[in-house]
Design an enzyme around this catalytic site. Structure first.
Site, PDB file in Angstrom:
ATOM      1  N   ARG A  14     -18.817  -2.136  16.729  1.00 55.09           N
ATOM      2  CA  ARG A  14     -18.234  -3.443  16.444  1.00 55.09           C
ATOM      3  C   ARG A  14     -16.917  -3.496  17.133  1.00 55.09           C
ATOM      4  NH1 ARG A  14     -17.574  -3.554  11.427  1.00 55.09           N
ATOM      5  NH2 ARG A  14     -19.757  -4.029  11.182  1.00 55.09           N
ATOM      6  N   CYS A  54     -19.606  -5.152   2.225  1.00 56.07           N
ATOM      7  CA  CYS A  54     -19.203  -3.980   2.677  1.00 56.07           C
ATOM      8  C   CYS A  54     -17.686  -3.765   2.191  1.00 56.07           C
ATOM      9  CB  CYS A  54     -18.914  -3.998   4.312  1.00 56.07           C
ATOM     10  SG  CYS A  54     -17.868  -2.670   4.981  1.00 56.07           S
ATOM     11  N   CYS A 103       0.838  -1.119  -0.052  1.00 56.12           N
ATOM     12  CA  CYS A 103      -0.018   0.068  -0.075  1.00 56.12           C
ATOM     13  C   CYS A 103       0.831   1.436   0.129  1.00 56.12           C
ATOM     14  CB  CYS A 103      -0.996   0.048   1.437  1.00 56.12           C
ATOM     15  SG  CYS A 103      -2.200   1.448   1.186  1.00 56.12           S
ATOM     16  N   CYS A 157       0.399   4.716   6.979  1.00 60.56           N
ATOM     17  CA  CYS A 157      -0.289   4.457   8.289  1.00 60.56           C
ATOM     18  C   CYS A 157       0.460   3.680   9.249  1.00 60.56           C
ATOM     19  CB  CYS A 157      -1.630   3.857   8.232  1.00 60.56           C
ATOM     20  SG  CYS A 157      -2.586   4.371   6.794  1.00 60.56           S
ATOM     21  N   CYS A 170     -19.699   3.293   7.466  1.00 62.09           N
ATOM     22  CA  CYS A 170     -19.038   2.205   8.502  1.00 62.09           C
ATOM     23  C   CYS A 170     -17.730   2.769   8.919  1.00 62.09           C
ATOM     24  CB  CYS A 170     -18.864   0.757   8.391  1.00 62.09           C
ATOM     25  SG  CYS A 170     -17.750  -0.014   9.368  1.00 62.09           S
ATOM     26  N   CYS A 209      -0.187  -0.141  10.133  1.00 60.22           N
ATOM     27  CA  CYS A 209      -0.657  -0.925   9.449  1.00 60.22           C
ATOM     28  C   CYS A 209       0.446  -2.173   8.844  1.00 60.22           C
ATOM     29  CB  CYS A 209      -1.229  -0.311   8.276  1.00 60.22           C
ATOM     30  SG  CYS A 209      -1.961  -1.288   7.061  1.00 60.22           S
ATOM     31  N   CYS A 233     -17.205  -8.354   4.498  1.00 65.32           N
ATOM     32  CA  CYS A 233     -16.355  -7.095   4.287  1.00 65.32           C
ATOM     33  C   CYS A 233     -15.289  -7.284   3.573  1.00 65.32           C
ATOM     34  CB  CYS A 233     -16.179  -6.640   5.756  1.00 65.32           C
ATOM     35  SG  CYS A 233     -17.646  -6.353   6.688  1.00 65.32           S
TER      36      CYS A 233
HETATM   37  N1  SAM Z   1      -7.089   0.597   3.232  1.00 64.81           N
HETATM   38  C1  SAM Z   1      -8.066   1.104   3.679  1.00 64.81           C
HETATM   39  C2  SAM Z   1      -8.446   2.268   4.637  1.00 64.81           C
HETATM   40  O1  SAM Z   1      -7.256   2.708   5.041  1.00 64.81           O
HETATM   41  O2  SAM Z   1      -9.451   2.893   4.914  1.00 64.81           O
HETATM   42  C3  SAM Z   1      -8.809   0.061   4.857  1.00 64.81           C
HETATM   43  C4  SAM Z   1      -8.200  -0.789   5.321  1.00 64.81           C
HETATM   44  S1  SAM Z   1      -7.361  -0.489   7.001  1.00 64.81           S
HETATM   45  C5  SAM Z   1      -6.629  -2.225   7.058  1.00 64.81           C
HETATM   46  C6  SAM Z   1      -8.999  -0.469   7.958  1.00 64.81           C
HETATM   47  C7  SAM Z   1      -8.764  -0.060   9.255  1.00 64.81           C
HETATM   48  O3  SAM Z   1      -8.281  -1.093   9.910  1.00 64.81           O
HETATM   49  C8  SAM Z   1      -7.682   1.038   9.724  1.00 64.81           C
HETATM   50  O4  SAM Z   1      -8.465   2.335   9.406  1.00 64.81           O
HETATM   51  C9  SAM Z   1      -7.595   0.778  11.037  1.00 64.81           C
HETATM   52  O5  SAM Z   1      -8.618   1.392  11.846  1.00 64.81           O
HETATM   53  C10 SAM Z   1      -7.664  -0.905  11.292  1.00 64.81           C
HETATM   54  N2  SAM Z   1      -6.345  -1.502  11.406  1.00 64.81           N
HETATM   55  C11 SAM Z   1      -5.354  -1.469  10.599  1.00 64.81           C
HETATM   56  N3  SAM Z   1      -4.259  -1.862  10.929  1.00 64.81           N
HETATM   57  C12 SAM Z   1      -4.624  -2.378  12.056  1.00 64.81           C
HETATM   58  C13 SAM Z   1      -3.972  -2.652  13.468  1.00 64.81           C
HETATM   59  N4  SAM Z   1      -2.447  -3.151  13.184  1.00 64.81           N
HETATM   60  N5  SAM Z   1      -4.392  -3.094  14.601  1.00 64.81           N
HETATM   61  C14 SAM Z   1      -5.849  -2.498  14.831  1.00 64.81           C
HETATM   62  N6  SAM Z   1      -6.473  -1.926  13.628  1.00 64.81           N
HETATM   63  C15 SAM Z   1      -5.785  -1.765  12.570  1.00 64.81           C
HETATM   64 FE1  SF4 Z   2      -3.054   1.147   3.435  1.00 65.12          FE
HETATM   65 FE2  SF4 Z   2      -3.211   0.053   5.503  1.00 65.12          FE
HETATM   66 FE3  SF4 Z   2      -3.174   2.581   5.678  1.00 65.12          FE
HETATM   67 FE4  SF4 Z   2      -5.238   1.142   4.577  1.00 65.12          FE
HETATM   68  S1  SF4 Z   2      -4.585   1.210   6.679  1.00 65.12           S
HETATM   69  S2  SF4 Z   2      -4.272   2.710   3.567  1.00 65.12           S
HETATM   70  S3  SF4 Z   2      -4.216  -0.652   3.747  1.00 65.12           S
HETATM   71  S4  SF4 Z   2      -1.648   1.441   5.088  1.00 65.12           S
END
Ligand code: SAM
Ligand code: SF4
Ligand code: DTB
Length: 338
Positions: A258, A126, A51, A55, A186, A58, A95
């Site tokens: 959730r 979703c 990606c 973040c 959501c 992530c 989802c």
């Molecule tokens: N890429 C998309 C986005 O950023 O909207 C969706 C995927 S992202 C994995 C969706 C959500 O998962 C994130 O906004 C975050 O709240 C949660 N998430 C991601 N990595 C996580 C982690 N290591 N621990 C807990 N929640 C996580």
């Molecule tokens: Fe990409 Fe993870 Fe950020 Fe979603 S949360 S935009 S998958 S880096």
């Protein structure tokens, strides 16, 4: 009329005793929901890793050296087989997440096909695909997409410290587009990023003061991913997590809340307290997007112990009784998940 919360009020809620907040939250919860009923969703990553966003929490960001194996878009047959499996296990929403900044025009026919097929199976759908524009939102809505997940994650101030490749305003803009298109929103957050209580209050304020309150609010506990900048973060205290759930219920009485990532490492008593504080939805199935989730076996046991059942499983149970002409009283406990 929709209540508009002020930051001072939310900060005051965070200062209240946990037991009082749980009591208030549970009373509010019972006004709008059956407290024994749980909404059950299953997750699938349809495009994993690499990606371009940064973040810090992530596993899928290309910026960090994690153990994740990236995967191209999954083929449609595989996605449908996973959805069928989730439905058979008692899940009523599927989802799908893609590690994109945003979907490209060439991805739309694939996404539309999947939505139509899963809707035909009688499941809710979703998707979480990053930022989308109004045309894409309309296309997804027309295909039958029920929900779009797009989290605000934390306060605007904290957001800048954990993500630099996009802004909070862009997030809010996408949420507005999704809402306008007719797809249900959501949106929630993560706790354990190093945020303080005011950051949590500001996240809930942003969510509850959106033009339309999200139908579904995921609250994630940070899953610490080795290789990411957050791998050594201090874990949020269980009581602070439960408190945030209770305040979420108080501020967004009619939304599904959730209990999302992090459940795998929560004791049964901790999960029960989150349900008592107003959480009424979970991710079900052994995997979240890239990390493991609480096992189905463990969840079934927990549901039985707590007398919790999924709407779907309960309806299946009633239909089964009708089909075989079973006349004993309906026993919710026998309906736990499936
Ligand atoms: N890429 C998309 C986005 O950023 O909207 C969706 C995927 S992202 C994995 C969706 C959500 O998962 C994130 O906004 C975050 O709240 C949660 N998430 C991601 N990595 C996580 C982690 N290591 N621990 C807990 N929640 C996580
Ligand atoms: Fe990409 Fe993870 Fe950020 Fe979603 S949360 S935009 S998958 S880096
Ligand atoms: C949400 O708020 N949590 C889910 C879903 N929306 C997409 C994702 C949790 C991801 C947990 C870390 C992982 O498995 O990669």
């Amino acid at each position: 009329m929709k209540r508009k919360w002020k930051l001072e009020e939310v900060n005051l809620l965070f200062k209240k005793p946990l037991i009082d907040l749980i009591y208030t939250a549970q009373n509010i919860h019972r006004k709008y929901f059956n407290p024994s009923e749980m909404q059950i969703s299953t997750l699938l990553s349809i495009k994993t890793g690499l990606c371009p966003e940064d973040c810090q929490y992530c596993a899928q960001s290309s910026r960090y050296k994690t153990d994740l194996k990236s995967e191209k878009l999954l083929n449609i047959k595989k996605v449908i087989a996973k959805a069928q499996h989730a439905k058979n296990a008692g899940s009523n929403r599927f989802c799908m997440g893609a590690a994109w900044r945003n979907p490209k025009a060439k991805d739309m026919p694939y996404l539309i096909k999947i939505i139509k097929k899963i809707k035909n199976m009688g499941m809710e759908t979703c998707m979480t695909l990053g930022s989308i524009n109004i045309e894409q939102a309309k296309q997804l809505f027309d295909a039958g997409l029920d929900f779009y997940n797009h989290n605000l994650d934390t306060s605007p101030e904290m957001y800048k410290k954990i993500i630099t490749t996009r802004t909070y305003e862009e997030r809010l803009h996408t949420l507005e587009i999704v809402s306008q298109s007719g797809i249900k929103v959501c949106s929630g957050g993560i706790l354990g990023l190093g945020e303080n209580t005011t950051d949590r209050a500001k996240l809930l304020l942003e969510l509850s003061n959106l033009k339309k309150i999200p139908d579904s609010v995921p609250i994630n506990m940070l899953v610490k991913i080795p290789g990411t900048p957050m791998e050594n973060n201090t874990k949020i205290h269980d009581f602070d997590f439960i408190k945030t759930i209770a305040i979420t219920r108080i501020m967004m009485p009619k939304s599904y809340i959730r209990l999302s990532a992090g459940r795998e490492h929560m004791y049964e008593t901790m999960q029960a307290m989150c349900f008592l504080a107003g959480a009424n939805s979970i991710f079900y199935g052994c995997k979240l997007l890239t990390t493991t989730n609480s096992s189905q076996k463990k969840d079934k046991k927990l549901f039985k112990k707590l007398g919790i059942y999924s709407k779907n499983a309960f309806l299946n149970y009633v239909n089964h009784k009708k089909k075989f002409n079973i006349n004993n009283n309906i026993n919710y406990y026998n309906a736990a998940i499936n």
